[in-house]
Design a protein around this motif. Structure first.
Motif, PDB file in Angstrom:
ATOM      1  N   SER A  67      13.324  51.184  64.891  1.00 51.79           N
ATOM      2  CA  SER A  67      14.001  51.823  63.633  1.00 51.79           C
ATOM      3  C   SER A  67      14.781  53.221  64.265  1.00 51.79           C
ATOM      4  CB  SER A  67      12.971  51.978  62.813  1.00 51.79           C
ATOM      5  OG  SER A  67      12.061  51.004  62.502  1.00 51.79           O
ATOM      6  N   THR A  69      17.800  55.816  62.440  1.00 49.67           N
ATOM      7  CA  THR A  69      18.160  56.588  61.394  1.00 49.67           C
ATOM      8  C   THR A  69      18.845  57.828  61.659  1.00 49.67           C
ATOM      9  OG1 THR A  69      18.015  57.071  59.104  1.00 49.67           O
ATOM     10  CG2 THR A  69      16.102  57.517  60.762  1.00 49.67           C
ATOM     11  N   THR A  70      19.093  58.584  60.827  1.00 54.32           N
ATOM     12  CA  THR A  70      19.800  60.207  61.111  1.00 54.32           C
ATOM     13  C   THR A  70      18.743  61.126  60.215  1.00 54.32           C
ATOM     14  OG1 THR A  70      21.408  59.892  59.625  1.00 54.32           O
ATOM     15  CG2 THR A  70      22.176  59.619  61.682  1.00 54.32           C
ATOM     16  N   CYS A  76      20.157  61.839  65.533  1.00 57.14           N
ATOM     17  CA  CYS A  76      19.651  60.636  65.563  1.00 57.14           C
ATOM     18  C   CYS A  76      18.254  60.708  65.676  1.00 57.14           C
ATOM     19  CB  CYS A  76      19.980  59.878  66.813  1.00 57.14           C
ATOM     20  SG  CYS A  76      21.945  59.758  67.135  1.00 57.14           S
ATOM     21  N   ASP A 124      19.693  51.922  60.147  1.00 63.08           N
ATOM     22  CA  ASP A 124      19.960  52.283  58.800  1.00 63.08           C
ATOM     23  C   ASP A 124      21.416  51.981  58.729  1.00 63.08           C
ATOM     24  OD1 ASP A 124      19.582  53.408  56.069  1.00 63.08           O
ATOM     25  OD2 ASP A 124      20.484  55.441  56.691  1.00 63.08           O
ATOM     26  N   THR A 127      23.885  55.101  59.420  1.00 60.67           N
ATOM     27  CA  THR A 127      23.583  55.708  60.844  1.00 60.67           C
ATOM     28  C   THR A 127      24.789  55.611  61.580  1.00 60.67           C
ATOM     29  OG1 THR A 127      21.192  55.126  60.746  1.00 60.67           O
ATOM     30  CG2 THR A 127      22.381  55.483  63.035  1.00 60.67           C
TER      31      THR A 127
END
Length: 162
Positions: A67, A69-70, A76, A124, A127
């Motif tokens: 997975s 995302t930020t 990251c 995401d 992202t």
């Protein structure tokens, strides 16, 4: 092409009419140039693009689920399952996982690309590409030949296979 230089009466007044013949000649030449040039510029390569549809994922236990995302600070964040990992840890874990799967199968000669584990990436929507692209590069560098994306279908779309 005819040209008028004045009247017969001897008046030396300038002519107030516009000679449109040169303008029409230029426009016709430009039209011919564009008619020849446009097909040359608008060449396309024949491609058969894939049809997009929701296809249920077959999850095998040996597949890797990532997975991405930020963080709030814009960095990251990659999660192996539910565990956050850095890019170095991601590479180390991926190499270790692939080596153990190869040993479990009895060596590389006993495996086909379909038998190797896959990487499933859930990214995401907000992202940046650099996060997802870096993760793909890291996993391919570790030796995973198949990297795919997990997405959510649009609400109300049908889930038939193409």
């Amino acid at each position: 092409m005819a040209m008028s230089v004045g009247s017969d009466g001897g008046d030396d007044k300038p002519m107030s009419d516009i000679n449109t013949t040169p303008l029409v000649d230029v426009m016709l030449v430009l039209l011919i140039i564009f008619l020849i040039a446009v097909p040359v510029v608008v060449q396309t390569v024949e491609l058969q693009l894939p049809k997009v549809a929701f296809e249920p994922t077959t999850t095998k236990p040996e597949n890797v689920s990532l997975s991405i995302t930020t963080n709030a600070d814009g960095n990251c964040a990659v999660f192996w399952g539910m565990t956050p990992v850095s890019s170095d840890e991601l590479l180390d874990r991926a190499v270790t996982k692939l080596e153990s799967d190869i040993k479990k199968a009895g060596g590389v000669e006993n495996l086909t690309p379909e038998d190797l584990p896959e990487v499933h990436i859930r990214g995401d929507i907000n992202t940046p590409y650099r996060c997802i692209g870096g993760t793909i590069y890291t996993m391919q560098r570790a030796g995973f030949p198949r990297v795919g994306f997990i997405s959510e279908p649009e609400p109300g779309s049908n889930s038939t296979r193409l």
